[in-house]
Design a protein around this motif. Structure first.
Motif, PDB file in Angstrom:
ATOM      1  N   LEU A 261      21.129 -46.794 -22.731  1.00 14.32           N
ATOM      2  CA  LEU A 261      21.780 -47.180 -21.469  1.00 14.32           C
ATOM      3  C   LEU A 261      21.208 -48.502 -20.951  1.00 14.32           C
ATOM      4  CD1 LEU A 261      21.948 -43.731 -19.609  1.00 14.32           C
ATOM      5  CD2 LEU A 261      23.919 -45.192 -20.128  1.00 14.32           C
ATOM      6  N   ALA A 262      19.876 -48.616 -21.013  1.00 17.26           N
ATOM      7  CA  ALA A 262      19.248 -49.855 -20.551  1.00 17.26           C
ATOM      8  C   ALA A 262      19.672 -51.026 -21.434  1.00 17.26           C
ATOM      9  CB  ALA A 262      17.723 -49.694 -20.546  1.00 17.26           C
ATOM     10  N   ALA A 263      19.712 -50.791 -22.740  1.00 16.00           N
ATOM     11  CA  ALA A 263      20.089 -51.870 -23.662  1.00 16.00           C
ATOM     12  C   ALA A 263      21.515 -52.345 -23.387  1.00 16.00           C
ATOM     13  CB  ALA A 263      19.941 -51.398 -25.106  1.00 16.00           C
ATOM     14  N   ALA A 264      22.405 -51.402 -23.037  1.00 21.65           N
ATOM     15  CA  ALA A 264      23.789 -51.778 -22.748  1.00 21.65           C
ATOM     16  C   ALA A 264      23.859 -52.696 -21.525  1.00 21.65           C
ATOM     17  CB  ALA A 264      24.634 -50.517 -22.516  1.00 21.65           C
ATOM     18  N   ARG A 265      23.030 -52.407 -20.529  1.00 19.65           N
ATOM     19  CA  ARG A 265      23.020 -53.274 -19.335  1.00 19.65           C
ATOM     20  C   ARG A 265      22.415 -54.637 -19.655  1.00 19.65           C
ATOM     21  NH1 ARG A 265      21.462 -51.402 -13.660  1.00 19.65           N
ATOM     22  NH2 ARG A 265      22.379 -53.462 -13.435  1.00 19.65           N
ATOM     23  N   VAL A 266      21.321 -54.639 -20.412  1.00 17.89           N
ATOM     24  CA  VAL A 266      20.688 -55.924 -20.721  1.00 17.89           C
ATOM     25  C   VAL A 266      21.629 -56.798 -21.554  1.00 17.89           C
ATOM     26  CG1 VAL A 266      18.734 -57.046 -21.861  1.00 17.89           C
ATOM     27  CG2 VAL A 266      18.366 -54.942 -20.563  1.00 17.89           C
TER      28      VAL A 266
ATOM     29  N   ARG B  95      17.395 -45.395 -11.368  1.00 14.95           N
ATOM     30  CA  ARG B  95      16.825 -45.989 -12.586  1.00 14.95           C
ATOM     31  C   ARG B  95      16.154 -44.901 -13.411  1.00 14.95           C
ATOM     32  NH1 ARG B  95      18.334 -51.563 -12.759  1.00 14.95           N
ATOM     33  NH2 ARG B  95      18.771 -52.059 -10.581  1.00 14.95           N
ATOM     34  N   PRO B  96      16.901 -44.271 -14.324  1.00 14.08           N
ATOM     35  CA  PRO B  96      16.314 -43.198 -15.136  1.00 14.08           C
ATOM     36  C   PRO B  96      15.032 -43.629 -15.864  1.00 14.08           C
ATOM     37  CG  PRO B  96      18.687 -43.284 -15.436  1.00 14.08           C
ATOM     38  CD  PRO B  96      18.329 -44.467 -14.597  1.00 14.08           C
ATOM     39  N   ALA B  97      14.995 -44.858 -16.371  1.00 10.24           N
ATOM     40  CA  ALA B  97      13.800 -45.308 -17.106  1.00 10.24           C
ATOM     41  C   ALA B  97      12.582 -45.360 -16.182  1.00 10.24           C
ATOM     42  CB  ALA B  97      14.052 -46.685 -17.726  1.00 10.24           C
ATOM     43  N   PHE B  98      12.802 -45.769 -14.937  1.00 12.48           N
ATOM     44  CA  PHE B  98      11.675 -45.809 -13.996  1.00 12.48           C
ATOM     45  C   PHE B  98      11.156 -44.404 -13.716  1.00 12.48           C
ATOM     46  CE2 PHE B  98      12.562 -50.095 -11.641  1.00 12.48           C
ATOM     47  CZ  PHE B  98      12.561 -50.745 -12.860  1.00 12.48           C
ATOM     48  N   GLU B  99      12.080 -43.437 -13.628  1.00 15.25           N
ATOM     49  CA  GLU B  99      11.647 -42.058 -13.353  1.00 15.25           C
ATOM     50  C   GLU B  99      10.816 -41.521 -14.512  1.00 15.25           C
ATOM     51  OE1 GLU B  99      11.943 -41.006 -10.504  1.00 15.25           O
ATOM     52  OE2 GLU B  99      13.632 -42.094  -9.620  1.00 15.25           O
ATOM     53  N   ILE B 100      11.221 -41.834 -15.737  1.00 15.87           N
ATOM     54  CA  ILE B 100      10.430 -41.423 -16.900  1.00 15.87           C
ATOM     55  C   ILE B 100       9.043 -42.066 -16.828  1.00 15.87           C
ATOM     56  CG2 ILE B 100      10.232 -41.698 -19.412  1.00 15.87           C
ATOM     57  CD1 ILE B 100      13.306 -41.346 -19.557  1.00 15.87           C
ATOM     58  N   ALA B 101       9.008 -43.350 -16.492  1.00 12.74           N
ATOM     59  CA  ALA B 101       7.732 -44.066 -16.431  1.00 12.74           C
ATOM     60  C   ALA B 101       6.839 -43.494 -15.328  1.00 12.74           C
ATOM     61  CB  ALA B 101       7.979 -45.553 -16.199  1.00 12.74           C
ATOM     62  N   PHE B 102       7.411 -43.225 -14.163  1.00 11.66           N
ATOM     63  CA  PHE B 102       6.601 -42.675 -13.072  1.00 11.66           C
ATOM     64  C   PHE B 102       5.939 -41.363 -13.497  1.00 11.66           C
ATOM     65  CE2 PHE B 102       8.881 -45.325  -9.786  1.00 11.66           C
ATOM     66  CZ  PHE B 102       7.734 -45.904  -9.271  1.00 11.66           C
ATOM     67  N   ARG B 103       6.716 -40.496 -14.133  1.00 10.39           N
ATOM     68  CA  ARG B 103       6.138 -39.202 -14.538  1.00 10.39           C
ATOM     69  C   ARG B 103       5.046 -39.408 -15.580  1.00 10.39           C
ATOM     70  NH1 ARG B 103       8.954 -34.466 -12.586  1.00 10.39           N
ATOM     71  NH2 ARG B 103       7.520 -33.290 -13.894  1.00 10.39           N
ATOM     72  N   GLN B 104       5.307 -40.257 -16.537  1.00 14.64           N
ATOM     73  CA  GLN B 104       4.320 -40.529 -17.588  1.00 14.64           C
ATOM     74  C   GLN B 104       3.039 -41.118 -16.978  1.00 14.64           C
ATOM     75  OE1 GLN B 104       5.082 -40.316 -21.035  1.00 14.64           O
ATOM     76  NE2 GLN B 104       3.252 -41.305 -21.885  1.00 14.64           N
ATOM     77  N   LEU B 105       3.195 -42.081 -16.071  1.00 11.36           N
ATOM     78  CA  LEU B 105       2.030 -42.756 -15.491  1.00 11.36           C
ATOM     79  C   LEU B 105       1.207 -41.804 -14.627  1.00 11.36           C
ATOM     80  CD1 LEU B 105       3.760 -46.158 -14.640  1.00 11.36           C
ATOM     81  CD2 LEU B 105       1.882 -45.832 -16.283  1.00 11.36           C
ATOM     82  N   LYS B 106       1.865 -40.886 -13.932  1.00 18.53           N
ATOM     83  CA  LYS B 106       1.123 -39.921 -13.111  1.00 18.53           C
ATOM     84  C   LYS B 106       0.307 -38.976 -14.003  1.00 18.53           C
ATOM     85  CE  LYS B 106       4.389 -40.009  -9.302  1.00 18.53           C
ATOM     86  NZ  LYS B 106       5.504 -39.326  -8.631  1.00 18.53           N
ATOM     87  N   GLN B 107       0.873 -38.624 -15.148  1.00 14.34           N
ATOM     88  CA  GLN B 107       0.175 -37.713 -16.065  1.00 14.34           C
ATOM     89  C   GLN B 107      -1.034 -38.350 -16.707  1.00 14.34           C
ATOM     90  OE1 GLN B 107       2.696 -36.138 -19.139  1.00 14.34           O
ATOM     91  NE2 GLN B 107       3.722 -34.695 -17.774  1.00 14.34           N
ATOM     92  N   THR B 108      -1.027 -39.663 -16.840  1.00 11.02           N
ATOM     93  CA  THR B 108      -2.049 -40.347 -17.635  1.00 11.02           C
ATOM     94  C   THR B 108      -2.880 -41.320 -16.804  1.00 11.02           C
ATOM     95  OG1 THR B 108      -0.399 -42.014 -18.258  1.00 11.02           O
ATOM     96  CG2 THR B 108      -0.710 -40.184 -19.784  1.00 11.02           C
ATOM     97  N   LEU B 109      -2.918 -41.120 -15.495  1.00 10.07           N
ATOM     98  CA  LEU B 109      -3.629 -42.037 -14.593  1.00 10.07           C
ATOM     99  C   LEU B 109      -5.093 -42.183 -15.020  1.00 10.07           C
ATOM    100  CD1 LEU B 109      -3.123 -43.584 -11.879  1.00 10.07           C
ATOM    101  CD2 LEU B 109      -4.131 -41.602 -10.731  1.00 10.07           C
ATOM    102  N   PRO B 110      -5.564 -43.419 -15.249  1.00 10.46           N
ATOM    103  CA  PRO B 110      -6.963 -43.598 -15.659  1.00 10.46           C
ATOM    104  C   PRO B 110      -7.917 -43.393 -14.483  1.00 10.46           C
ATOM    105  CG  PRO B 110      -5.869 -45.729 -15.464  1.00 10.46           C
ATOM    106  CD  PRO B 110      -4.827 -44.686 -15.202  1.00 10.46           C
TER     107      PRO B 110
ATOM    108  N   GLU C 147      15.983 -55.419 -17.731  1.00 14.40           N
ATOM    109  CA  GLU C 147      15.141 -55.785 -18.874  1.00 14.40           C
ATOM    110  C   GLU C 147      13.855 -54.954 -18.868  1.00 14.40           C
ATOM    111  OE1 GLU C 147      14.427 -59.964 -17.954  1.00 14.40           O
ATOM    112  OE2 GLU C 147      12.263 -59.637 -17.911  1.00 14.40           O
ATOM    113  N   THR C 148      13.356 -54.650 -17.668  1.00 15.79           N
ATOM    114  CA  THR C 148      12.125 -53.862 -17.606  1.00 15.79           C
ATOM    115  C   THR C 148      12.403 -52.392 -17.941  1.00 15.79           C
ATOM    116  OG1 THR C 148      12.259 -53.359 -15.235  1.00 15.79           O
ATOM    117  CG2 THR C 148      11.191 -55.416 -15.857  1.00 15.79           C
ATOM    118  N   GLU C 149      13.617 -51.925 -17.643  1.00 15.24           N
ATOM    119  CA  GLU C 149      13.972 -50.553 -18.060  1.00 15.24           C
ATOM    120  C   GLU C 149      13.968 -50.447 -19.580  1.00 15.24           C
ATOM    121  OE1 GLU C 149      17.016 -48.473 -15.373  1.00 15.24           O
ATOM    122  OE2 GLU C 149      17.646 -50.568 -15.347  1.00 15.24           O
ATOM    123  N   LEU C 150      14.570 -51.437 -20.226  1.00 15.21           N
ATOM    124  CA  LEU C 150      14.580 -51.449 -21.687  1.00 15.21           C
ATOM    125  C   LEU C 150      13.158 -51.536 -22.239  1.00 15.21           C
ATOM    126  CD1 LEU C 150      15.986 -51.646 -24.425  1.00 15.21           C
ATOM    127  CD2 LEU C 150      16.264 -54.103 -24.041  1.00 15.21           C
ATOM    128  N   ASP C 151      12.353 -52.440 -21.676  1.00 21.57           N
ATOM    129  CA  ASP C 151      10.980 -52.608 -22.170  1.00 21.57           C
ATOM    130  C   ASP C 151      10.152 -51.344 -21.965  1.00 21.57           C
ATOM    131  OD1 ASP C 151      11.322 -55.159 -23.157  1.00 21.57           O
ATOM    132  OD2 ASP C 151      10.807 -56.130 -21.264  1.00 21.57           O
TER     133      ASP C 151
END
Lengths: 143, 332
Positions: free
Chosen positions: A112-117, B178-193, B319-323
């Motif tokens: 989905l992200a790739a499609a937007r980018v 932003r689904p990708a941000f939600e995935i990142a938030f959960r991951q980052l909370k689990q692995t907080l240094p 672009e940051t969601e993709l990255d």
């Protein structure tokens, strides 16, 4: 966008392209410093609009991804579809209804992200790492 | 040469050069979404000196980041760290009300190149590119070794936990799906240094804020996001995919290798870098830049800055969601 009416006039993409070319070829070379930079940003911005118009007109590009998202949401008992699809996905991940480390979810969110980018920055470096990205940097399918 | 002559600099000219002082060749430089940067020459009967004016747009601080120290804070910090051997610009004058230019300061003009594409491609910088990652490691070790006097920066440490909470709050205020941000938030909370000992962190150490010449890294610019925090933040921010400017396979600013950066950092006295901590900051930095893009677009939406740059930057969030997804999948 519809290119089928054939009224013998420029469509929206043609008009945007003409303005972008004018900015890039006539205006930008006369500018310096920050104004030259902003002219470049303006040209790129018109490109986003043009590609988005074309993508919206050709829903086939996003349709498989949307169907996959709807199926995933339905399987977890969530409301699906329409304008709020991304919101439903985001909320389901946030609440834990969809597991954030599920490979199928991650794969879908990546595409989905790739499609937007591919609309917003078709030359963005990371897109090269996504093999099946749909975007105008790839040759159009043969009719 | 003068593109925008609209800045009233007569008072500043007399302040810096006395009654015969004049300012010539004033030009606004392209960089800086949150601050204006102007280059000019101070001319008197005896000399001509190139200087840089850093100034808040319209004279008002408009940084997207709520904890930015502002230009006055930046000037105070620069004056404190230059004596420690940090390669940062020397401050010549901090703007005062009679200067009529709002908030900001004047600093020496260091000659060199900051434009990422030129640094990545021009033949003139081939040698500088060879040593870029190692130069950055050594420079950051020097920054992180500075023991600041109390009061130069806000005392509270702004480490991983505090930033994660703050950026989530900011993001929630945008109602942006932003689904990708939600995935990142959960991951980052689990692995907080674990919290790191509070260290001087540049806060925006990346291509665009680094000045190079043919011989290598010359000067670290744009300190407005400096804070006390986890030093690994700086090392990872330099490697955030957006700051690779298209050269995705070269993690360090799209120029160098990660091993060269970390080796040079440790050789120059930096604490050994835990890879999991680095990876956490790399993912967080990518998420943070995505949220910053939304913040900068806000300034357009609210009418504070109607430039096309501010409008368009909102569309760089994807672009940051993709990255983020590529980083979490180990593909970047």
């Amino acid at each position: 966008m519809s290119r089928g009416l054939n009224l013998g006039e420029p469509d929206a993409a043609d008009l945007l392209q003409a303005v972008a070319d004018f900015l890039a070829q006539t205006v930008a070379p006369r500018l310096e410093g920050r104004e030259a930079f902003l002219a470049k940003v303006a040209v790129n911005t018109l490109g986003i609009v043009r590609r988005q118009l074309m993508q919206d007109g050709d829903g086939a590009l996003l349709q498989p991804l949307n169907a996959e998202a709807d199926a995933m949401l339905a399987a977890s008992g969530q409301m699906t579809g329409g304008q709020d699809r991304l919101r439903a996905l985001a909320d389901a991940i946030r609440s834990g209804v969809l597991a954030h480390d599920d490979p199928a979810l991650r794969s879908l969110v990546l595409r989905l992200a790739a499609a937007r980018v591919s609309v917003e920055q078709p030359a963005y470096g990371s897109l090269k790492l996504v093999p099946d990205t749909t975007g105008e940097h790839q040759p159009p399918p043969q009719a | 040469m003068t593109v925008e002559a609209g800045l009233p600099v007569q008072a500043l000219a007399m302040r810096l050069g006395g009654h015969e002082g004049a300012i010539e060749n004033l030009v606004r430089l392209s960089g800086g979404a949150s601050q204006e940067t102007w280059r000019f020459e101070l001319v008197t009967a005896h000399m001509r000196q190139a200087l840089i004016l850093r100034r808040a747009p319209g004279g008002h601080d408009l940084s997207a980041e709520p904890v930015a120290i502002g230009l006055a804070g930046e000037a105070r910090l620069l004056r404190a760290i230059v004596p420690h051997g940090v390669a940062a610009p020397r401050v010549v004058h901090v703007l005062e009300a009679p200067d009529g230019l709002g908030t900001g300061y004047v600093m020496e003009c260091v000659e060199g190149e900051t434009l990422p594409r030129r640094l990545q491609r021009d033949a003139a910088f081939a040698g500088a590119r060879e040593r870029f990652a190692a130069d950055c490691g050594a420079a950051l070790a020097r920054v992180h070794a500075v023991a600041l006097a109390p009061g130069v920066l806000p005392g509270q440490s702004d480490g991983a936990g505090a930033q994660l909470v703050r950026y989530e709050q900011i993001f929630r205020s945008f109602d942006s799906a932003r689904p990708a941000f939600e995935i990142a938030f959960r991951q980052l909370k689990q692995t907080l240094p674990a919290a790191a000992p509070p260290t001087l962190v540049h806060g925006d150490f990346r291509l665009g804020n680094l000045m190079l010449d043919a011989t290598g890294l010359k000067c670290l610019l744009d300190w407005e996001l400096a804070h006390l925090g986890d030093p690994v933040e700086d090392l990872a921010w330099l490697c955030v995919p957006s700051w690779r400017f298209g050269q995705t396979a070269r993690p360090v600013g799209g120029i160098g290798a990660l091993g060269d950066l970390l080796d040079a950092y440790e050789r120059a006295g930096g604490r050994p870098v835990d890879r999991a901590r680095f990876d956490w900051w790399l993912v967080f930095g990518t998420l943070k830049w995505g949220i910053m893009c939304l913040m900068m677009y806000r300034a357009f939406e609210q009418g504070l800055d109607r430039s096309v740059e501010r409008a368009a930057i909102g569309r760089r969030t994807s672009e940051t969601e993709l990255d983020l997804m590529l980083l979490l999948e180990g593909r970047l």
